[in-house]
Design a protein around this motif. Structure first.
Motif, mmCIF file in Angstrom:
data_model
loop_
_atom_site.group_PDB
_atom_site.id
_atom_site.type_symbol
_atom_site.label_atom_id
_atom_site.label_comp_id
_atom_site.label_asym_id
_atom_site.label_seq_id
_atom_site.Cartn_x
_atom_site.Cartn_y
_atom_site.Cartn_z
ATOM 1 N N PRO A 67 0.826 -1.212 0.000
ATOM 2 C CA PRO A 67 0.000 0.000 0.000
ATOM 3 C C PRO A 67 0.853 1.251 0.000
ATOM 4 O O PRO A 67 2.024 1.232 0.413
ATOM 5 C CB PRO A 67 -0.811 -0.135 1.290
ATOM 6 N N GLY A 68 0.260 2.349 -0.442
ATOM 7 C CA GLY A 68 1.032 3.577 -0.594
ATOM 8 C C GLY A 68 1.572 4.131 0.705
ATOM 9 O O GLY A 68 2.617 4.786 0.720
ATOM 10 N N GLY A 69 0.876 3.898 1.809
ATOM 11 C CA GLY A 69 1.321 4.433 3.085
ATOM 12 C C GLY A 69 2.257 3.533 3.850
ATOM 13 O O GLY A 69 2.615 3.853 4.997
ATOM 14 N N GLU A 70 2.679 2.420 3.255
ATOM 15 C CA GLU A 70 3.535 1.475 3.966
ATOM 16 C C GLU A 70 4.524 0.857 2.980
ATOM 17 O O GLU A 70 4.309 -0.231 2.456
ATOM 18 C CB GLU A 70 2.677 0.395 4.627
ATOM 19 N N LEU A 240 -2.774 4.239 5.778
ATOM 20 C CA LEU A 240 -2.331 3.010 5.130
ATOM 21 C C LEU A 240 -2.441 3.108 3.613
ATOM 22 O O LEU A 240 -1.575 2.624 2.882
ATOM 23 C CB LEU A 240 -3.158 1.828 5.648
ATOM 24 N N PHE A 241 -3.522 3.734 3.128
ATOM 25 C CA PHE A 241 -3.740 3.873 1.686
ATOM 26 C C PHE A 241 -3.719 5.351 1.301
ATOM 27 O O PHE A 241 -4.258 6.193 2.037
ATOM 28 C CB PHE A 241 -5.081 3.247 1.273
ATOM 29 N N LEU A 242 -3.117 5.640 0.171
ATOM 30 C CA LEU A 242 -3.061 7.001 -0.346
ATOM 31 C C LEU A 242 -4.147 7.179 -1.397
ATOM 32 O O LEU A 242 -4.242 6.388 -2.336
ATOM 33 C CB LEU A 242 -1.679 7.286 -0.950
ATOM 34 N N GLU A 412 -9.750 6.878 8.837
ATOM 35 C CA GLU A 412 -8.398 6.732 9.376
ATOM 36 C C GLU A 412 -7.460 6.029 8.407
ATOM 37 O O GLU A 412 -6.283 6.397 8.308
ATOM 38 C CB GLU A 412 -8.460 5.962 10.691
ATOM 39 N N MET A 413 -7.950 5.039 7.691
ATOM 40 C CA MET A 413 -7.027 4.286 6.842
ATOM 41 C C MET A 413 -6.785 4.986 5.504
ATOM 42 O O MET A 413 -5.880 4.595 4.766
ATOM 43 C CB MET A 413 -7.546 2.870 6.607
ATOM 44 N N THR A 414 -7.586 6.018 5.187
ATOM 45 C CA THR A 414 -7.376 6.764 3.946
ATOM 46 C C THR A 414 -7.066 8.236 4.181
ATOM 47 O O THR A 414 -6.569 8.905 3.275
ATOM 48 C CB THR A 414 -8.622 6.680 3.044
ATOM 49 N N GLY A 415 -7.383 8.756 5.375
ATOM 50 C CA GLY A 415 -7.181 10.174 5.627
ATOM 51 C C GLY A 415 -8.155 11.058 4.885
ATOM 52 O O GLY A 415 -7.945 12.269 4.778
ATOM 53 N N LEU A 420 -17.254 10.217 4.106
ATOM 54 C CA LEU A 420 -17.909 9.701 5.307
ATOM 55 C C LEU A 420 -19.394 9.445 5.079
ATOM 56 O O LEU A 420 -19.935 8.425 5.511
ATOM 57 C CB LEU A 420 -17.709 10.678 6.461
ATOM 58 N N VAL A 421 -20.069 10.359 4.392
ATOM 59 C CA VAL A 421 -21.518 10.198 4.158
ATOM 60 C C VAL A 421 -21.810 8.980 3.283
ATOM 61 O O VAL A 421 -22.649 8.138 3.649
ATOM 62 C CB VAL A 421 -22.105 11.485 3.562
ATOM 63 N N PRO A 422 -21.192 8.830 2.110
ATOM 64 C CA PRO A 422 -21.456 7.600 1.340
ATOM 65 C C PRO A 422 -21.009 6.334 2.058
ATOM 66 O O PRO A 422 -21.602 5.269 1.867
ATOM 67 C CB PRO A 422 -20.669 7.815 0.040
ATOM 68 N N ALA A 423 -19.980 6.429 2.911
ATOM 69 C CA ALA A 423 -19.568 5.248 3.681
ATOM 70 C C ALA A 423 -20.671 4.831 4.654
ATOM 71 O O ALA A 423 -20.963 3.637 4.806
ATOM 72 C CB ALA A 423 -18.277 5.540 4.437
ATOM 73 N N MET A 424 -21.291 5.789 5.303
ATOM 74 C CA MET A 424 -22.416 5.470 6.186
ATOM 75 C C MET A 424 -23.541 4.815 5.397
ATOM 76 O O MET A 424 -24.155 3.840 5.837
ATOM 77 C CB MET A 424 -22.915 6.739 6.879
ATOM 78 N N TRP A 425 -23.819 5.341 4.226
ATOM 79 C CA TRP A 425 -24.890 4.824 3.378
ATOM 80 C C TRP A 425 -24.622 3.381 2.980
ATOM 81 O O TRP A 425 -25.475 2.497 3.143
ATOM 82 C CB TRP A 425 -25.018 5.740 2.164
#
Length: 673
Positions: A67-70, A240-242, A412-415, A420-425
């Motif tokens: 992953p880009g962050g690691e 973790l992911f960019l 947190e894993m993408t920054g 956030l709204v579509p993730a809740m959906w």
């Protein structure tokens, strides 16, 4: 002596209240746990990376993407890629890991999260060897290309470290469980770069229903923050992911995201069923347990030979999908074949987790849906890569019944907080469609389905209710009082005719002298000829009494501790005044009545909801039905309006209302079907 400034006095008062020994002990305990688990996470990551460099890099010449962050810890291998080696390396690594586990710690086999859940609910303490056995076994499986994740093993390792610290400090059972759960959260938070979400994951993943183990949230956050901070001393602070600049810009985008949630729910249900079927099949194989993971590893190698992207954790493939560098055909194959390789790896008993593979499966499936949606509806899908992120968290929410924590996980894993709204959906819809099944069989239904919480609830109820509550809420038989001179024969008759097991002895002034109870009567009636010789005063024993404001817990302790079935309740201001009696049967009846009352309230609430829904449907039907108007109605002739009113409509009894022509004996023409 000069007086201290007012602000300093206020600060001293503040710390005098808050800097107690309990607070310092609490903070020191979980900060220390975070340091230990953070160091353990670093060691675990290094061992896994070293095994991967040796087994896949040097032997097969294959270097999975990261992953880009690691970034990778070791330099790239100079060995030429040997595709045929992928056929055998996963089987070899799984075989070595299985032999190690079988010989030293069988409880370290399989997925780490399920083992963590089972250990927590059972309240058991893992053996010390589980820490290093799980580390080496997981390194062999993951380093050889097994389709599993690091978060599950590190959760079990962190939990074992917490349990070992609790054992060394001789903590109570409740404190030990909390410390163990915080250790699991600290391990996940460090490796996933998500200290807050990991605390919520551990608190939520313990149950199938929408429940949280709220007691472990704050300790887990403290331990996770410290562990993550220690972990980033060696590794990067970045997520973790960019990601690119994905944003949620229009409510119309919820339409394609809804389709994504539906697809994820279907795939999650199939994956759970397939994973369990594979696990059951391996469990029933008449082979040594150490050989089964090798068979699963051989299947992984065959699939990895055809599609190398299915080998390993798959985090690097997710990063490439987020960057839009993978074709839709590869993503579709990855979504399907990764499900198979994960079931073969973990379902056969291989030491690895299902957290990371679930993310990869969901992300690949999200990438497929994103590409299709962008092709068909480009205006509603400006960022097809965003579907990869939402697929990752939505799929895991569906297979694990953890919608709340996975919503926080994405930030947190993408920054990226814009998704956030579509993730809740997506997470909530996928969870609701799959809430009747789960990938983790050790999950309890609710908190009340676990013995520890059920015991706590019963203890709390027994402490909050009093003897007076039990006496006032029951239709009880009036206590039978006797005079001190009552002969034994009469007492025996009263005992046979009454349900009471204790008889208060009252003198001529109406005051309590003592109690004749069942054990004393039983001893007296054994000897013949005592009916007229022995009186109630002779049978008075050292029997405790109860007060009406006494907690039921204390009353139950007296009943059980003194081996009495019934005790006398006296006035708190004058202990010689009898108010009644309380028996074990009364206590059981009191709680039974409360259970039935709660059940009736639930049934009443359900009936009310159904009644409200029925009235809403009726109101909606009436609102949609056109009202008859005289003369011209909306441009229609009055005759046509009358014919419409007389049209065949269903009546309450299910029959059809007759039209005017039917009433005159003529057959109404039927509409063509």
């Amino acid at each position: 002596m000069r007086r201290a400034p007012a602000w300093l006095e206020r600060m001293r008062g503040y710390f005098a209240v808050h800097e107690s020994r309990a607070f310092g002990r609490f903070l020191l305990l979980y900060v220390g746990l975070g340091v230990v688990v953070g160091a353990g996470a670093i060691a675990f990551h290094v061992v896994v990376e070293a095994a991967e460099r040796l087994l896949l890099g040097d032997l097969a010449g294959f270097r999975p993407a990261t992953p880009g962050g690691e970034p990778p810890l070791f330099t790239s291998t100079t060995t030429e890629f040997r595709r045929w080696a992928l056929l055998f390396i996963p089987a070899g690594g799984a075989l070595l890991a299985a032999i190690l586990v079988e010989r030293l710690a069988p409880e370290a086999a399989g997925g780490g999260l399920d083992a963590m859940i089972r250990t927590y609910h059972a309240g058991t303490t893992p053996r010390r060897r589980v820490v290093w056995v799980k580390t080496l076994a997981s390194a062999l499986v993951l380093g050889s290309g097994g389709s599993a994740g690091r978060e599950g093993p590190v959760a079990q390792i962190g939990m074992s470290l917490g349990a070992l610290i609790a054992r060394a400090l001789r903590l109570t059972r409740r404190e030990a469980l909390t410390l163990a759960a915080a250790g699991a959260a600290a391990g996940i938070g460090a490796l996933f770069h998500a200290p807050v979400a990991s605390a919520l994951v551990v608190a939520e993943i313990l149950y199938r229903e929408m429940e949280l183990e709220h007691e472990v949230i704050v300790p887990s956050i403290i331990a996770s923050i410290v562990a993550y901070s220690i972990y980033t001393v060696k590794f990067a602070w970045s997520p973790l992911f960019l990601l690119q600049g994905y944003r949620f810009e229009s409510p119309l985008e919820l339409g394609p995201y809804l389709i994504l949630a539906l697809v994820l729910a279907v795939q999650a249900r199939w994956f759970i069923a397939f994973f369990r079927a594979v696990s059951r099949r391996f469990a029933t194989l008449d082979l040594p347990r150490w050989l089964k993971p090798a068979i699963g590893g051989l299947g992984v190698g065959i699939i990895g030979f055809a599609l190398p992207a299915t080998v390993g954790t798959g985090y690097g493939i997710l990063q490439e999908a987020l960057d839009g560098r993978i074709a839709i055909a590869t993503l579709l194959g990855l979504a399907l074949l990764k499900s198979v390789t994960t079931a073969l790896t973990v379902g056969s008993g291989g030491s690895g987790g299902v957290f990371a593979p679930s993310m990869v499966i969901g992300g690949a499936l999200g990438g497929v849906v994103g590409h299709v949606s962008h092709t068909l509806l480009p205006a509603l899908t400006p960022h097809p890569g965003a579907f990869v992120v939402l697929g990752m968290v939505g799929f895991f929410a569906a297979v694990s019944n953890t919608p709340i924590s996975t919503i926080i996980l994405i930030t947190e894993m993408t920054g990226n907080y814009h998704m956030l709204v579509p993730a809740m959906w997506v997470c909530v819809v996928a969870y609701l469609l799959n809430r009747d099944t789960t990938l983790f069989e050790a999950q309890a239904g609710t908190r009340m389905d676990t013995r520890s919480h059920l015991d706590q609830a019963l203890d709390l109820a027994a402490r909050r209710f009093t003897v007076g509550d039990a006496m006032n809420n029951l239709e009880r038989e009036v206590p039978v009082a006797v005079h001190p001179d009552t002969p034994l024969g009469e007492l025996r008759t009263l005992f046979a005719q009454s349900h009471h097991a204790a008889f208060p002895v009252i003198d001529d002034d109406g005051r309590l002298v003592g109690v004749v109870d069942e054990p004393a009567l039983r001893e007296a009636v054994v000897e013949a000829g005592l009916d007229d010789l022995v009186v109630a005063a002779d049978l008075i024993g050292d029997t405790p009494t109860l007060l009406p404001d006494e907690p039921l817990r204390d009353a139950m302790d007296k009943l059980v501790g003194t081996h009495h079935d019934e005790l006398v309740v006296v006035d708190p201001e004058d202990n010689a005044i009898v108010l009644g009696t309380l028996s074990r049967r009364d206590v059981v009846a009191f709680f039974d009545e409360g259970i039935h009352r709660a059940d009736e309230e639930v049934q009443t609430q359900r009936a009310t909801v159904l009644e409200v829904l029925g009235s809403l449907v009726t109101d909606a039907r009436d609102a949609l039905r056109p009202e008859p108007q005289p003369g011209d109605a909306g441009g229609r002739p009055e005759e046509a309006q009358k014919l419409e009113e007389a049209a065949e409509l269903p009546t309450l009894d299910g029959s059809a209302a007759a039209s005017p022509r039917d009433a005159e004996g003529e057959q109404s023409p039927k509409e063509p079907t």
